[in-house]
Design a protein around this motif. Structure first.
Motif, PDB file in Angstrom:
ATOM      1  N   ILE A 178       3.448  11.614   3.675  1.00 36.14           N
ATOM      2  CA  ILE A 178       3.833  13.022   3.791  1.00 36.14           C
ATOM      3  C   ILE A 178       5.296  13.205   4.192  1.00 36.14           C
ATOM      4  N   GLU A 179       5.846  12.251   4.950  1.00 35.85           N
ATOM      5  CA  GLU A 179       7.236  12.369   5.384  1.00 35.85           C
ATOM      6  C   GLU A 179       8.211  11.720   4.410  1.00 35.85           C
ATOM      7  N   GLY A 180       7.685  11.018   3.410  1.00 31.27           N
ATOM      8  CA  GLY A 180       8.551  10.382   2.424  1.00 31.27           C
ATOM      9  C   GLY A 180       9.246   9.145   2.938  1.00 31.27           C
ATOM     10  N   ASP A 181       8.686   8.488   3.952  1.00 27.03           N
ATOM     11  CA  ASP A 181       9.307   7.286   4.510  1.00 27.03           C
ATOM     12  C   ASP A 181       8.639   5.995   4.049  1.00 27.03           C
ATOM     13  N   LYS A 182       7.432   6.098   3.510  1.00 27.89           N
ATOM     14  CA  LYS A 182       6.717   4.917   3.025  1.00 27.89           C
ATOM     15  C   LYS A 182       6.309   5.142   1.577  1.00 27.89           C
ATOM     16  N   ILE A 183       6.337   4.061   0.806  1.00 32.89           N
ATOM     17  CA  ILE A 183       6.010   4.153  -0.618  1.00 32.89           C
ATOM     18  C   ILE A 183       4.926   3.140  -0.941  1.00 32.89           C
ATOM     19  N   CYS A 184       3.969   3.574  -1.721  1.00 36.00           N
ATOM     20  CA  CYS A 184       2.997   2.637  -2.289  1.00 36.00           C
ATOM     21  C   CYS A 184       3.443   2.375  -3.734  1.00 36.00           C
ATOM     22  N   LEU A 185       3.885   1.135  -3.985  1.00 32.67           N
ATOM     23  CA  LEU A 185       4.354   0.746  -5.322  1.00 32.67           C
ATOM     24  C   LEU A 185       3.264  -0.021  -6.055  1.00 32.67           C
ATOM     25  N   GLU A 186       3.208   0.175  -7.359  1.00 34.11           N
ATOM     26  CA  GLU A 186       2.194  -0.480  -8.188  1.00 34.11           C
ATOM     27  C   GLU A 186       2.885  -1.261  -9.308  1.00 34.11           C
ATOM     28  N   LEU A 187       2.459  -2.492  -9.495  1.00 39.06           N
ATOM     29  CA  LEU A 187       2.972  -3.323 -10.583  1.00 39.06           C
ATOM     30  C   LEU A 187       1.864  -3.547 -11.596  1.00 39.06           C
ATOM     31  N   ASP A 188       2.126  -3.186 -12.835  1.00 45.02           N
ATOM     32  CA  ASP A 188       1.162  -3.378 -13.928  1.00 45.02           C
ATOM     33  C   ASP A 188       1.664  -4.461 -14.870  1.00 45.02           C
ATOM     34  N   LYS A 189       0.713  -5.147 -15.502  1.00 44.66           N
ATOM     35  CA  LYS A 189       1.038  -6.088 -16.584  1.00 44.66           C
ATOM     36  C   LYS A 189       0.151  -5.753 -17.764  1.00 44.66           C
ATOM     37  N   ASP A 190       0.789  -5.432 -18.870  1.00 47.87           N
ATOM     38  CA  ASP A 190       0.063  -5.046 -20.095  1.00 47.87           C
ATOM     39  C   ASP A 190      -0.940  -3.934 -19.799  1.00 47.87           C
ATOM     40  N   GLY A 191      -0.527  -2.967 -18.946  1.00 47.39           N
ATOM     41  CA  GLY A 191      -1.356  -1.797 -18.660  1.00 47.39           C
ATOM     42  C   GLY A 191      -2.393  -1.993 -17.585  1.00 47.39           C
ATOM     43  N   LYS A 192      -2.478  -3.206 -16.969  1.00 51.01           N
ATOM     44  CA  LYS A 192      -3.464  -3.475 -15.915  1.00 51.01           C
ATOM     45  C   LYS A 192      -2.767  -3.714 -14.583  1.00 51.01           C
ATOM     46  N   LEU A 193      -3.372  -3.182 -13.502  1.00 53.80           N
ATOM     47  CA  LEU A 193      -2.829  -3.363 -12.161  1.00 53.80           C
ATOM     48  C   LEU A 193      -2.926  -4.827 -11.754  1.00 53.80           C
ATOM     49  N   VAL A 194      -1.788  -5.391 -11.305  1.00 49.84           N
ATOM     50  CA  VAL A 194      -1.812  -6.774 -10.812  1.00 49.84           C
ATOM     51  C   VAL A 194      -1.381  -6.867  -9.347  1.00 49.84           C
ATOM     52  N   HIS A 195      -0.661  -5.868  -8.860  1.00 52.16           N
ATOM     53  CA  HIS A 195      -0.196  -5.933  -7.473  1.00 52.16           C
ATOM     54  C   HIS A 195       0.139  -4.530  -6.967  1.00 52.16           C
ATOM     55  N   GLU A 196      -0.128  -4.319  -5.682  1.00 51.34           N
ATOM     56  CA  GLU A 196       0.142  -3.043  -5.029  1.00 51.34           C
ATOM     57  C   GLU A 196       0.641  -3.345  -3.629  1.00 51.34           C
ATOM     58  N   GLU A 197       1.673  -2.623  -3.184  1.00 52.38           N
ATOM     59  CA  GLU A 197       2.256  -2.937  -1.884  1.00 52.38           C
ATOM     60  C   GLU A 197       2.857  -1.677  -1.260  1.00 52.38           C
ATOM     61  N   VAL A 198       2.724  -1.572   0.074  1.00 53.10           N
ATOM     62  CA  VAL A 198       3.355  -0.481   0.813  1.00 53.10           C
ATOM     63  C   VAL A 198       4.728  -0.955   1.278  1.00 53.10           C
ATOM     64  N   ILE A 199       5.754  -0.196   0.913  1.00 53.71           N
ATOM     65  CA  ILE A 199       7.134  -0.533   1.249  1.00 53.71           C
ATOM     66  C   ILE A 199       7.676   0.529   2.205  1.00 53.71           C
ATOM     67  N   ILE A 200       8.399   0.087   3.235  1.00 53.17           N
ATOM     68  CA  ILE A 200       9.030   1.005   4.192  1.00 53.17           C
ATOM     69  C   ILE A 200      10.534   0.727   4.170  1.00 53.17           C
ATOM     70  N   PRO A 201      11.287   1.451   3.324  1.00 47.59           N
ATOM     71  CA  PRO A 201      12.738   1.223   3.258  1.00 47.59           C
ATOM     72  C   PRO A 201      13.422   1.626   4.562  1.00 47.59           C
ATOM     73  N   PRO A 202      14.664   1.141   4.803  1.00 51.62           N
ATOM     74  CA  PRO A 202      15.345   1.495   6.061  1.00 51.62           C
ATOM     75  C   PRO A 202      15.714   2.975   6.166  1.00 51.62           C
ATOM     76  N   ASN A 203      15.916   3.659   5.013  1.00 48.87           N
ATOM     77  CA  ASN A 203      16.282   5.087   5.027  1.00 48.87           C
ATOM     78  C   ASN A 203      17.435   5.372   5.990  1.00 48.87           C
ATOM     79  N   ASP A 204      18.463   4.520   5.942  1.00 47.81           N
ATOM     80  CA  ASP A 204      19.630   4.691   6.811  1.00 47.81           C
ATOM     81  C   ASP A 204      20.478   5.877   6.363  1.00 47.81           C
TER      82      ASP A 204
END
Length: 663
Positions: A178-204
């Protein structure tokens, strides 16, 4: 009010997709596909990286299962339950560290193939989510020594688009908190989900827009001072512009250090066909997404994060004159129906005779969005708009009905915990000190812990001198002497500021904004009047979920009313108390949580005796990092330890990342 798809202030429903979207990411893990089955931890102790979503069951050995029941609105706290053979045996509120984790990394199981993306910042608006990627690296699946991508240029990734990688891979923004400080990124291969990760950038802080035309020394530099998001428009303050010519870089076209306010409805026009537009500000009003164009064509874009430092003076000087208007803002407040600001200094000199001082006033006064501050020589200062938290104010100066200046004001909003009033022309005084403030779903509260009042007729006569603590609600008034009473008009959305009205014979005679210290106050203490009996309950943390509120208690102490010497309860075990289940004590006492504030930082408690409320208190636990779930089976040395790396609550799903399990 609708904020990013979540209805604040009313009952709201967030649909959490209960599908397992992650997987075990570790060297040698087999069958890495989008598996919807439960997870099985095959080893007794291991380092893993697991994403589990709301209501997903993490299966352990010996019939144990760990379930994420709920994640709070900010995605900073997690409520867990531990089951043994389908029966709940323990529950905990976990507060992960949520430290900066700015690199998305994927390795294909059983290979040295790798994809890496480094993120600089993230941004959530009402229209789309954005992230700045500053580096992408990928090698080949078939030949890991072959580097397919090695880019270090800045890329803006939108939730409406994706980044195409090599060998069928594609990177998406799946969701953002909701605050826009964390992102859930999704990596697909040939249209299928292979990896998902929560990223917290420094937002400096990144407060300069810099454009340089490739292959030339042509440059444009624009410095941003602050950002403001209002219901009707987004604003930024720019206090430095520098531009040289693209045809002749030695020629400086603009070198301007004046402060100016720009809106999303009005682009900044530069020389030689360049234009900078504010597309939108983020949900919190701390970041702005910019687009830069030349001759109508977009050539660059950037996320800007100004320092947003305190800027509490409105200053205006008439062009080609030495007259000045200066107004100091003490604090700002946004209520449900109108906005307020407290002003404690006004200075104005004359436009006709700058040496003539028209106003030099340090009297504290309240200015509302409903009425402006009248100055001399036809000037009026108006609150045009205010951000959601009441920390930034858009102020305009009007002369003879025409706006002549505008500014975004950021008051210090420092603690100001005492309401003070004196009847004009007398040394009489009323002082009410506030300890904390609380905004719940159904009522607003404030704790006053000091009352002082002297008489209007005889100021030497002390009418009230009472240091006892008492809870004021928005539906009741605090009765004082000589016809005075104090009432809570409203409390801001974060529950940190209180707008109070003072009445005299049923007429409002003063209005002030109070900002209590809201310091940690983690122990509920009660003594039955006239006895030395004591009840002490210490709260470790608090949590507000979509369906229920709860808190962790880690210490109980109770002595008897009849004979204070026997200790009835002395318990230091950690236990979870929910808003629907009272904490049972001895001798007919029970502690109830009627409400927890929207951020899950404060609790409103009531102590009942035989069904009657005998005391109430607002509690503010420390809510320190507590990132490890630990369970020990009674009377055995068996132990389960699960370490939580981060937690995330998005619009579509909630999930937590676990990075080690020991059993």
């Amino acid at each position: 009010m609708l904020v990013g798809g979540i209805l604040i202030g009313s009952t709201f429903i967030i649909i959490l997709i209960v599908t397992f979207l992650g997987g075990i990411i570790s060297e040698g893990a087999a069958g890495y596909e989008n598996d919807h089955s439960t997870l099985l931890i095959e080893e007794q102790e291991r380092e893993v990286l697991i994403n589990i979503t709301n209501e997903e069951r993490l299966e352990l050995e010996g019939g144990y299962e760990l379930v994420v029941k709920s994640i709070d609105i900010d995605g900073n706290r997690v409520y867990l339950e531990l089951y043994k053979d389908k029966e709940m045996i323990d529950s905990r509120i976990i507060v992960p560290a949520n430290q900066v984790d700015d690199e998305f990394v994927y390795s294909r199981p059983g290979t040295s193939n790798e994809i890496r993306a480094k993120l600089k910042n993230s941004f959530r608006s009402a229209y789309q989510n954005l992230a700045t990627i500053v580096g992408i690296w990928q090698n080949s699946e078939d030949n890991p020594d072959r580097i397919l991508i090695n880019k270090s240029q800045l890329i803006i990734l939108s939730s409406k688009e994706s980044i195409k990688l090599e060998e069928g891979y594609e990177l998406f923004i799946k969701s953002m908190d909701i605050e826009g400080d964390k992102i859930c990124l999704e990596l697909d291969k040939d249209g299928k989900l292979v990896h998902e990760e929560v990223i917290i950038p420094p937002n400096d802080v990144d407060d300069i827009f810099h454009y340089s035309r490739a292959g030339t020394s042509h440059e444009i530099l624009i410095h941003f001072k602050n950002v403001l998001r209002t219901p009707d428009q987004d604003l930024v303050t720019i206090d430095r512009i520098w531009q040289n010519s693209k045809d002749n870089p030695d020629r400086i076209l603009i070198n301007d250090s004046r402060s100016m306010t720009l809106s999303s409805q009005m682009p900044l026009e530069l020389q030689e066909g360049y234009e900078l537009a504010i597309r939108f500000a983020d949900i919190e009003g701390n970041k702005a997404y910019l687009q830069f164009s030349r001759d109508g064509e977009v050539i660059d874009s950037k996320l800007i994060i100004p320092a947003n430092e305190v800027d509490d003076n409105f200053v205006y000087s008439q062009a080609e004159a030495s007259n000045q208007i200066k107004v100091h803002f003490k604090n700002a407040y946004r209520g449900t129906d109108h906005s307020l600001a407290m002003i404690d200094g006004i200075w104005q000199t004359s436009g006709m005779d700058p040496y003539r001082i028209l106003i030099n006033d340090t009297q504290l006064r309240t200015v509302s969005s409903r009425f402006g501050l009248m100055l001399e020589e036809g000037y009026e200062l108006e609150i045009q708009s205010m951000d959601l938290d009441g920390n930034r104010v858009y102020v305009v100066l009007v002369k003879d009905g025409e706006i002549v200046a505008s500014q975004v004001i950021m008051p210090a909003n420092e603690g100001d915990d005492t309401f003070i009033y004196s009847c004009p022309g007398t040394p009489q005084e009323i002082r009410v000190r506030f300890k904390n403030a609380f905004r719940g779903a159904d009522q607003n509260l404030a704790t006053a812990d000091g009352l002082w009042q002297t008489s209007e007729v005889n100021p030497d006569l002390i009418l009230i001198d009472d240091p006892r603590s008492r809870t004021m609600t928005s539906g009741t008034t605090l009765a004082l002497e000589e016809g005075y009473k104090l009432a809570i008009n409203s409390i801001d959305i974060d529950g940190n500021k209180v707008n109070l009205d003072l009445y005299k014979d049923e007429i409002v005679i003063d209005s002030q904004v109070i900002i209590p210290a809201n310091e940690v106050d983690d122990t509920f203490i009660y003594s039955c009047p006239g006895t030395s009996q004591e009840i002490r309950v210490r709260f470790k943390n608090a949590f507000r979920g979509a369906d229920q509120s709860m808190a962790t208690v880690d210490s109980l102490w109770q002595t008897s009313e009849i004979d204070p010497n026997p200790i009835l309860i002395n318990d230091t075990r950690s236990q979870t108390v929910t808003s629907g289940t009272p904490l049972k004590l001895e001798e007919g006492y029970e502690l109830i949580i009627p409400s927890i504030d929207i951020d899950g930082n404060k609790l409103y408690l009531e102590l009942c005796k035989d069904g009657m409320v005998v005391d109430s208190q607002v509690i503010t636990p420390e809510n320190e990092v507590d990132d490890t779930f630990i369970y020990s089976r009674p009377e055995t040395s068996q132990k389960i330890k699960v370490h939580f790396k981060n937690a995330f609550r998005g619009a579509e799903q909630s999930l937590v990342t676990i990075d080690s399990i020991s059993q």
